[in-house]
Design an enzyme around this catalytic site. Structure first.
Site, PDB file in Angstrom:
ATOM      1  N   THR A   1     -28.436 -15.458 -15.746  1.00 42.35           N
ATOM      2  CA  THR A   1     -29.704 -15.940 -15.187  1.00 42.35           C
ATOM      3  C   THR A   1     -30.750 -16.247 -16.254  1.00 42.35           C
ATOM      4  O   THR A   1     -31.815 -16.767 -15.932  1.00 42.35           O
ATOM      5  CB  THR A   1     -30.292 -14.896 -14.231  1.00 42.35           C
ATOM      6  OG1 THR A   1     -30.527 -13.673 -14.938  1.00 42.35           O
ATOM      7  CG2 THR A   1     -29.338 -14.615 -13.064  1.00 42.35           C
TER       8      THR A   1
ATOM      9  N   TYR B   1     -11.452 -11.892 -20.410  1.00 45.72           N
ATOM     10  CA  TYR B   1     -12.244 -13.098 -20.163  1.00 45.72           C
ATOM     11  C   TYR B   1     -13.657 -12.921 -20.700  1.00 45.72           C
ATOM     12  O   TYR B   1     -14.336 -11.937 -20.410  1.00 45.72           O
ATOM     13  CB  TYR B   1     -12.283 -13.356 -18.663  1.00 45.72           C
ATOM     14  CG  TYR B   1     -12.843 -14.687 -18.250  1.00 45.72           C
ATOM     15  CD1 TYR B   1     -12.000 -15.773 -18.023  1.00 45.72           C
ATOM     16  CD2 TYR B   1     -14.202 -14.868 -18.056  1.00 45.72           C
ATOM     17  CE1 TYR B   1     -12.502 -16.997 -17.601  1.00 45.72           C
ATOM     18  CE2 TYR B   1     -14.718 -16.084 -17.645  1.00 45.72           C
ATOM     19  CZ  TYR B   1     -13.868 -17.145 -17.426  1.00 45.72           C
ATOM     20  OH  TYR B   1     -14.378 -18.353 -17.018  1.00 45.72           O
ATOM     21  N   SER B   2     -14.107 -13.896 -21.485  1.00 41.09           N
ATOM     22  CA  SER B   2     -15.444 -13.823 -22.078  1.00 41.09           C
ATOM     23  C   SER B   2     -16.034 -15.213 -22.217  1.00 41.09           C
ATOM     24  O   SER B   2     -15.449 -16.090 -22.860  1.00 41.09           O
ATOM     25  CB  SER B   2     -15.388 -13.161 -23.458  1.00 41.09           C
ATOM     26  OG  SER B   2     -16.646 -13.218 -24.103  1.00 41.09           O
ATOM     27  N   ASN B   3     -17.205 -15.417 -21.635  1.00 39.79           N
ATOM     28  CA  ASN B   3     -17.888 -16.704 -21.745  1.00 39.79           C
ATOM     29  C   ASN B   3     -18.277 -17.021 -23.185  1.00 39.79           C
ATOM     30  O   ASN B   3     -18.433 -18.193 -23.545  1.00 39.79           O
ATOM     31  CB  ASN B   3     -19.128 -16.699 -20.850  1.00 39.79           C
ATOM     32  CG  ASN B   3     -18.769 -16.782 -19.384  1.00 39.79           C
ATOM     33  OD1 ASN B   3     -18.250 -17.780 -18.913  1.00 39.79           O
ATOM     34  ND2 ASN B   3     -19.023 -15.709 -18.652  1.00 39.79           N
TER      35      ASN B   3
ATOM     36  N   SER C   1     -17.645 -22.124 -14.321  1.00 42.83           N
ATOM     37  CA  SER C   1     -16.598 -22.022 -15.341  1.00 42.83           C
ATOM     38  C   SER C   1     -15.525 -23.088 -15.265  1.00 42.83           C
ATOM     39  O   SER C   1     -14.662 -23.156 -16.146  1.00 42.83           O
ATOM     40  CB  SER C   1     -15.951 -20.635 -15.282  1.00 42.83           C
ATOM     41  OG  SER C   1     -16.830 -19.671 -15.808  1.00 42.83           O
TER      42      SER C   1
ATOM     43  N   GLY D   1     -15.039 -21.443 -10.577  1.00 37.81           N
ATOM     44  CA  GLY D   1     -16.330 -21.370 -11.250  1.00 37.81           C
ATOM     45  C   GLY D   1     -17.378 -20.767 -10.332  1.00 37.81           C
ATOM     46  O   GLY D   1     -17.434 -21.096  -9.146  1.00 37.81           O
TER      47      GLY D   1
END
Length: 380
Positions: free
Chosen positions: A174, A200-202, A109, A333
């Site tokens: 993955t 928090y969100s990717n 991250s 990260g």
């Protein structure tokens, strides 16, 4: 990897670290944060400095090195390393076996700081506005299950206040996916939080990568290379796309169960965590960013403004206030086989990057103790 929602002034140092002499003068408390590994210190001067012997006669360096050793001894990492830089030079230290100073590794991250920098550069060029809605650039994409791109701004994506579900909660980080597949996975779920609340969100940064391409006609990787990697001469940093192998030199990377995961398809993370880099390059990048070399002053202030996320996050950066009063800025990260953390003073003159060659640190108290050892004054 998100910062843990803990008070910004950290609260407790492990007693075992105090016994090893890791508590800086005047430091009585340091609580775990969710930042993950390698620490390094950096300066705006990117010249190569000769590294002294680890620790040497410097009490702060000895304390930092002792904290690094605990990442291996108590943090259950096969190896750990750091690169610290300030105006006096740079210092590399390692513990365990398997990490070299010039090794390439996956930074997870930390990629978000690069993506946020490109978006803010585009805002400075008036090619987009942080007040733009997602629909203004990707019409109709974010819809369904209670999600609505017409009500979400780029500012909300940058600060993790969109409420969008994190696609990696389904893929466990993955499964290789395209950006569109990642967004579609997220949109099978209702919002994970009320818009405006920090969560928090990717998914947010995958969307920002798509918006960079929509605005410029180039991929986020091409834009980051042109705007950041080439000007700063970050020759060890890359956006590998679907390339599973790490560039040479590199060590091995291990999952928490001990399996070798050095080969990895970076599409498991995309714009939210694809980056491959080195300790030297991360120090140089954060030093240059915070020194104002990549953004105009107003946009750098915007990046460091945490009010939208209620103190938890700026835009691709987050602050941690240490008990000695110093606030460090950076990102962590985590991706399969790698954990990294960069922290820097707000002027970029002192930077620390550290990493471990596994998914994380078993004891979360160890990272904040390392930050305090490096950034809080210490005397014998």
């Amino acid at each position: 990897m998100p910062p843990r929602r803990t008070p910004r002034t950290l609260l407790a140092i492990p007693a075992s670290l105090a016994l090893l002499g890791l508590v800086p003068t005047g430091l009585s408390a340091l609580a775990p944060t969710d930042a993950h590994t390698l620490v390094s210190a950096s300066t705006t001067d990117s010249r190569a400095f000769a590294s002294p012997a680890p620790g040497g006669s410097n009490p702060a360096a000895r304390a930092t090195d002792a904290a690094l050793a605990l990442l291996v001894a108590r943090g259950k990492a096969p190896a750990a390393a750091l690169l610290a830089q300030d105006d006096s030079g740079s210092r590399f230290a390692d513990a365990g076996h398997g990490i070299g100073r010039s090794d390439h590794f996956r930074a997870g991250s930390v990629t978000k700081t690069f993506i946020a920098t490109v978006v803010l550069q585009l805002a400075a060029e008036h090619r987009l506005s942080l007040s733009d809605t997602v629909d203004a650039h990707l019409p109709g994409l974010v819809s369904g299950a209670g999600n609505d791109g017409a009500g979400l701004t780029l500012r909300a994506l940058l600060t993790h206040t969109s409420g969008l579900y994190d696609f990696t909660a389904d893929t466990s980080g993955t499964v290789p996916v395209t950006p569109l597949q990642a967004v579609h996975i997220a949109l099978t779920h209702p919002p994970a939080a009320v818009p405006g609340q920090y969560a928090y969100s990717n998914t947010n940064y995958v969307l920002l990568g798509m918006i960079i391409e929509q605005v410029t006609g180039n991929s986020y990787a091409t834009e980051a290379e042109r705007r950041i990697l080439t000007p700063l001469r970050l020759t060890g940093t890359s956006f590998p796309g679907a390339r599973t192998a790490l560039p040479a030199p590199h060590g091995r990377a291990y999952a928490t169960d001990g399996s070798d995961v050095t080969e990895l398809d970076p599409r498991v993370a995309g714009a939210a965590g694809e980056l491959v880099t080195t300790l030297t390059d991360l120090d140089r990048f954060y030093a240059a960013l915070l020194a104002g070399e990549l953004l105009p002053p107003g946009h750098l202030r915007e990046m460091l403004d945490t009010r939208t996320a209620h103190g938890s996050y700026g835009m691709g950066l987050y602050p941690v206030k240490l008990p000695c009063g110093t606030t460090v800025w950076g990102h962590n990260g985590r991706i399969s086989g790698s954990y990294v953390r960069t922290a820097a003073t707000v002027d970029g003159r002192r930077v620390l990057t550290f990493r471990v060659n596994t998914d994380g640190i078993a004891d979360p108290d160890l990272e904040p103790a390392l930050l305090a050892a490096e950034f809080c004054p210490r005397t014998e």
